[in-house]
Structures are given as structure tokens and as C-alpha cells.
Design a protein around this motif. Structure first.
Motif, short mmCIF file in Angstrom:
data_model
loop_
_atom_site.label_atom_id
_atom_site.label_comp_id
_atom_site.label_asym_id
_atom_site.label_seq_id
_atom_site.Cartn_x
_atom_site.Cartn_y
_atom_site.Cartn_z
N GLU A 156 4.29 12.02 15.24
CA GLU A 156 5.30 10.97 15.09
C GLU A 156 5.58 10.62 16.63
O GLU A 156 5.95 11.41 17.55
CB GLU A 156 6.63 11.66 14.57
N PHE A 157 5.74 9.29 16.82
CA PHE A 157 5.96 8.50 17.92
C PHE A 157 7.55 7.82 18.17
O PHE A 157 7.93 7.95 19.19
CB PHE A 157 4.96 7.80 18.39
N ALA A 158 7.80 7.46 16.96
CA ALA A 158 9.09 6.82 16.91
C ALA A 158 9.82 7.07 15.72
O ALA A 158 9.11 7.05 14.66
CB ALA A 158 8.81 5.37 17.23
N ASN A 159 11.19 7.11 15.73
CA ASN A 159 12.07 7.09 14.57
C ASN A 159 13.19 6.06 14.63
O ASN A 159 13.59 5.84 15.82
CB ASN A 159 12.70 8.42 14.59
N LEU A 160 13.20 5.16 13.54
CA LEU A 160 14.35 4.24 13.72
C LEU A 160 14.70 3.89 12.22
O LEU A 160 14.22 4.23 11.11
CB LEU A 160 13.45 2.84 14.13
N PHE A 161 15.92 3.55 12.25
CA PHE A 161 16.68 3.25 11.04
C PHE A 161 17.94 2.45 11.22
O PHE A 161 18.43 2.40 12.40
CB PHE A 161 16.90 4.42 10.34
N ASN A 162 18.49 1.77 10.10
CA ASN A 162 19.73 1.08 10.08
C ASN A 162 20.73 2.09 10.27
O ASN A 162 20.95 3.29 9.61
CB ASN A 162 19.95 0.35 8.83
N GLU A 163 21.63 1.99 11.26
CA GLU A 163 22.59 3.16 11.43
C GLU A 163 23.63 3.04 10.42
O GLU A 163 24.19 2.03 9.96
CB GLU A 163 23.46 2.91 12.88
N LEU A 164 24.20 4.09 10.09
CA LEU A 164 25.27 4.30 9.20
C LEU A 164 26.50 4.04 10.02
O LEU A 164 27.05 4.56 10.88
CB LEU A 164 25.16 5.80 8.85
N ASN A 165 27.14 3.07 9.22
CA ASN A 165 28.49 2.49 9.89
C ASN A 165 29.55 2.58 8.99
O ASN A 165 30.48 2.15 9.29
CB ASN A 165 28.14 1.03 10.28
N ASP A 166 29.46 3.19 7.75
CA ASP A 166 30.54 3.55 6.93
C ASP A 166 31.07 4.90 7.08
O ASP A 166 30.65 5.81 7.17
CB ASP A 166 30.07 3.57 5.50
N GLY A 210 9.65 9.38 21.91
CA GLY A 210 9.43 10.37 22.73
C GLY A 210 8.61 9.87 23.90
O GLY A 210 7.33 9.72 23.56
N ILE A 211 8.92 9.70 24.88
CA ILE A 211 8.16 9.12 26.27
C ILE A 211 6.97 9.79 26.43
O ILE A 211 5.95 9.40 26.48
CB ILE A 211 9.01 8.63 27.48
N ASP A 212 7.30 11.22 26.72
CA ASP A 212 6.15 11.99 27.07
C ASP A 212 4.93 12.04 26.19
O ASP A 212 3.82 12.10 26.35
CB ASP A 212 6.58 13.57 27.18
N ARG A 213 5.19 12.23 24.77
CA ARG A 213 4.08 11.91 23.62
C ARG A 213 3.42 10.60 23.76
O ARG A 213 2.18 10.65 23.73
CB ARG A 213 4.77 12.17 22.37
N LEU A 214 4.16 9.56 24.07
CA LEU A 214 3.53 8.44 24.02
C LEU A 214 2.69 8.08 25.29
O LEU A 214 1.40 7.67 25.23
CB LEU A 214 4.61 7.21 24.11
N ILE A 215 3.22 8.78 26.40
CA ILE A 215 2.17 8.65 27.58
C ILE A 215 0.97 9.74 27.42
O ILE A 215 -0.28 9.34 27.94
CB ILE A 215 2.99 9.17 28.93
#
Length: 497
Positions: free
Chosen positions: A415-425, A471-476
Motif C-alpha cells: 500500500e502506497f496511498a490511502n485517500l477518501f472523502n472526509e467525514l464531515n457529519d 508513505g514517502i519512505d516506501r515510495l522512495i
């Protein structure tokens, strides 16, 4: 000559150290300071080579500074290689040119590892090597320990990480990877700022551990009489900034997680977190893809990188697959097969133990995905449609409330990135915090604590926002083809010697 190299010793030869310490005393008796005030260079070692013009008139005179990495004596002459910024330059010393006293001191006092300042003019030897012919020299810093043997470098892995300076002196490959790290991080900042993002710094000490599912490091502030946690993620603070009107914001900094050490994990690591107001996770996938491609392009013209046995093409569009589809493809399942009994049977077949009782079918599918599918995702692939149960800070999917509006990027099974629509309720977020609190009381050390101040911030209206973390270290690691996270961190966390 004294200063003979020693290969792969965790500690320098005590005998050689004693010899060099004795030299320091003799140098001072001769009026030579082993660690004098600075003498400035007029050119780099590489510049001397790059500027060389055959049969040029007038002769160019340079002053250079570098570390001695080899010495060859030939009667009343000596060839010395200086290393500076990873580049080497040969220097030719003649007794008749620099004087008998200076030449004798060169033989008696200069060792491999010392820093020398040398002034002279460039020429090409009969063997075709561009060289500086010395007129005058001075020791700039005395090295008291032998360096690793020049032909084999520093191969002891433990020593490479504990004494990174020796690794950088001796191993061009290590120096190259860590220089690339700097360029890749620079490219990350350049990309985001050019797209209108504001870089910020949020607290490292948190009164409540939050923003991710992880075990924190704890500490105590004496003056306040209060427990704090080293941050596991900056997420909740960054979303407070979005509430405050910073619509495009990122932080590139350290996180700390009190977890195991492995080729892919270091307790202290570099993380990028980025938030964009008035956008959704589809936009998030696009910006993550473009960002990673820009970072790879900084050190790779093609975007094609080798990682272990795999060749990864980062230049092509990244695939997008739902988690359910990925599980179905991996196990050759139809829609009708996606029932609890089939999933239970597959978990049993693959010896996957359930971490808790009363798991929902979506949680079981997620567990099956983690254990049997992740490792098969080699080329860049976004997995979408995660169960809401494993996404405590994500907004529910607009078309299916059992799923989160979320994606994760996998490459070479990592896994290199995690992204989602932020819960704002704020009501939904409060309920999920309460569920996490119940899990924490039941023994889950990684569960979120209830953050009342963050709920208060949400009550002041967080706009629709997508956030992502990389995670920058993993991506590098991926971009440089490094298979251990220790190779891309200057000073990795190590067990006390």
C-alpha cells in the motif's frame, strides 16, 4: 604508508587509531594544526575535470578540498585521490615542486580519510586521467580511524546503518539513493505548491492519539503535568485548518508509531498528508497519480522502475478496481458466490483467523482481500469501495452506505496511498468515535480515542473534502529500487547496541 584501509570492521582498529593519535601530537610539535581554520576552495573536484581543455593557455589554477580516499607513493612523487560530493579527483605531488619538508610531512602525516586543501593546476597524465598538479597543500581535518577498504566498500549491513557516514563515504550506491530521496521530496513539494497547495506544520505532540489506527508513543510534559502522544498522523489538525478556510493544504513531515521494525516499517517515518476542499475521492485518485508520476520523473526519464523481480511502469494510467471485484477475480467467484459461507470457507482455506467475533461480511471480504489479494497487485492499482467498518474517518459512499468513499493505491503488493472523502457529519463522526472507544475498552490498542475538540471543529462546518496520505519512505523505496526502508532513511531506528 600508515593509514592502510580496513574492511568491514564495526569498530576501527584500535592499533591504527593509536598510531593516528600519536601523529596528532607530532603534527602539533611540528607546528601543524590537525583541525585548522577553513581554507576555501575555488572549485569543486568535478569542476576541475569538467573545465579541462587540452593544451589550454593560460594554465588554469584551482584550489580544491576533498577527503583522501587513496594514496600511492612513487619515490619522490605521490598520487592522491580526493573525494568531494561523491566525485573523485587525482592530485599529483612532486617533492621538487612542493618542497622536501612538505613532501616528508605528506608521507608522515597524511592518511586515508583526512581532508586536504590543495592548490595547483590541471593537466592530463599519460594514462589520460585529468589530474591536479599540487603547488601547495594543507590538512583541513585529521581522520583518526581507517576507512573501509576502497575496493569492496562497506558491506556490513549493521555498520552501514549505525555509521551512515562511513556508508556514504564508501558506497556510491547508498549516496545515490539518498541524494535521489532529496530530489524526490523536492519534486513532491514543487508539484503540490504549483497546484495551489499551502504547506503547513501541525503539532508533533498530541493530547489525544488520533488520525489513524496505530499504537502511539507516549510521553509526559512535566510543566503541564499532562500525558502527550507523539503523533501517529496529522489528519485531525489538518482538517481543522480546512474548517478554518485553508482549502488546499498539505504537510510533509514525521509520524511515529509504536510498532514493529521490518524492511517496510520504521517507527519514525515520513508521511505526506494532503487535503482539498470541494473535491471528491475521484479527484484524489487523479492528483495522487499525477504526483507520483512527477516524483518518479525527477529521477527517472521513463517512469519505469525495477523493484525486486518486478518492472513497474509508473507512466501509464493507474488501474481502478473495487475491492469486491478484486476478491472475485483472485478467487474466481461469481456475484452469487459473494455470500458469508463462501467467504468463511475461503478464510479457513487460507488459514486466516478472524481477529474478532461478529464480523460483518464486508469486514470478512476486507480481511480476505488483505490476506490473499494485496500481494498480487503488482502494477499501480487503486482499490475502491472499502467497507465503512474499516474506514472510521471516511464519508459513506453516496450510492451504498455500507461502503466508504475511499481508495487505496497498491504497487508491488504494497500500500502506497490511502485517500477518501472526509467525514464531515459531526453526529456520524461522534458515533464512530464512540464505537472506536468501545473497541479500545475491549483491548484494541490501535482504536481511536474520542476527540471532543475535533467534533467541535466539525460542528463549525468542514466543507466536502478529499484527503490523501502517502508513505514517502516506501515510495522512495519503489522509485529507487530499494528493498529495505533502512536504505532510504538516513538514520533508521535500530536496536540499542
Amino acid at each position: 604508508m600508515n593509514g592502510a584501509p580496513v574492511a568491514d570492521h564495526v569498530e576501527s582498529s584500535s592499533q591504527e587509531h593509536e598510531i593516528r593519535v600519536e601523529k596528532v601530537a607530532k603534527m602539533r610539535e611540528a607546528g601543524i594544526e590537525p583541525w585548522p581554520e577553513v581554507k576555501h576552495a575555488t572549485a569543486s573536484c568535478q569542476q576541475v575535470i569538467d573545465d579541462f581543455v587540452e593544451n589550454a593557455e593560460p594554465v588554469q589554477v584551482y584550489a580544491v578540498v576533498g577527503r583522501v580516499v587513496s594514496i600511492r607513493l612513487h619515490g619522490k612523487a605521490a598520487f592522491v585521490h580526493l573525494q568531494e560530493q561523491g566525485n573523485k579527483l587525482q592530485v599529483y605531488f612532486q617533492q621538487e615542486r612542493i618542497g622536501a619538508v612538505a613532501f616528508e610531512q605528506l608521507q608522515s602525516f597524511v592518511d586515508i580519510g583526512d581532508f586536504l586543501w590543495v592548490k595547483g593546476f590541471s593537466f592530463k597524465t599519460q594514462r589520460g586521467e585529468i589530474t591536479l598538479k599540487a603547488d601547495v597543500y594543507a590538512i583541513q581535518s585529521k581522520c583518526l580511524h581507517p576507512l573501509p577498504e576502497k575496493f569492496h566498500g562497506l558491506v556490513n549491513v549493521e555498520t552501514r546503518y549505525r555509521q551512515r557516514y562511513l556508508d556514504l563515504i564508501s558506497n556510491p550506491e547508498s549516496r545515490s539513493v539518498l541524494q535521489k530521496r532529496s530530489l524526490i521530496v523536492q519534486a513532491c513539494r514543487e508539484f503540490l505548491t504549483s497546484h495551489g497547495y499551502l504547506e503547513v506544520e501541525t503539532p508533533m505532540l498530541h493530547p489525544i492519539a488520533g488520525g489513524a489506527a496505530a499504537k502511539p508513543f507516549s510521553t509526559h510534559h512535566n510543566a503541564l503535568g499532562q500525558e502527550f502522544f507523539l503523533r501517529i498522523a496529522p489528519e485531525l489538525y489538518l482538517k481543522r485548518l480546512v474548517v478554518g478556510g485553508f482549502d488546499k493544504v498539505f504537510e510533509l513531515n514525521r509520524n511515529f508509531r509504536n510498532e514493529g521494525v521490518s524492511p517496510r516499517h520504521n517507527p519514525e517515518f515520513t508521511m505526506l498528508e494532503c487535503y482539498t476542499a470541494h473535491e471528491g475521492f475521484e479527484y484524489g485518485m487523479d492528483i495522487v497519480e499525477q504526483l507520483i508520476q512527477a516524483m518518479a520523473a525527477k529521477v527517472s526519464d521513463t517512469g519505469i522502475v525495477a523493484f525486486g523481480e518486478h518492472v513497474i511502469d509508473l507512466s501509464k494510467p493507474f488501474a481502478k478496481i473495487s475491492m469486491k471485484s478484486a476478491v472475485q477475480t483472485r478467487h474466481n467467484l461469481s456475484d452469487a458466490d459473494m455470500n458469508e459461507s463462501t467467504i468463511d470457507a475461503l478464510l479457513k482455506k487460507h488459514h486466516v483467523a478472524l481477529p474478532k467475533s461478529n464480523m460483518t461480511i464486508n469486514e470478512k471480504i476486507y480481511l480476505l482481500f488483505e490476506e490473499t489479494v494485496e500481494s498480487t497487485l503488482i502494477q499501480p492499482t487503486f482499490i475502491i469501495d472499502f467497507p465503512i467498518e474499516v474506514s472510521p474517518l471516511a464519508k459513506r459512499h453516496a450510492q451504498d452506505a455500507t461502503l466508504a468513499a475511499r481508495a487505496e493505491l497498491f504497487i508491488v503488493g504494497i500500500e502506497f496511498a490511502n485517500l477518501f472523502n472526509e467525514l464531515n457529519d459531526p453526529f456520524d463522526q461522534a458515533d464512530r468515535f464512540k464505537s472506536q472507544m468501545d473497541a479500545h475498552k475491549a483491548g484494541d490498542e490501535e482504536a481511536h480515542q474520542y476527540d471532543a475538540d475535533f467534533i467541535l471543529a466539525l460542528e463549525h462546518a468542514l466543507p466536502p473534502t478529499v484527503g490523501f496520505g502517502i508513505g514517502i519512505d516506501r515510495l522512495i523505496m519503489l522509485i529507487t529500487g530499494s528493498t529495505s526502508i533502512k536504505d532510504v532513511i538516513l538514520f533508521p531506528t535500530l536496536k540499542k547496541k
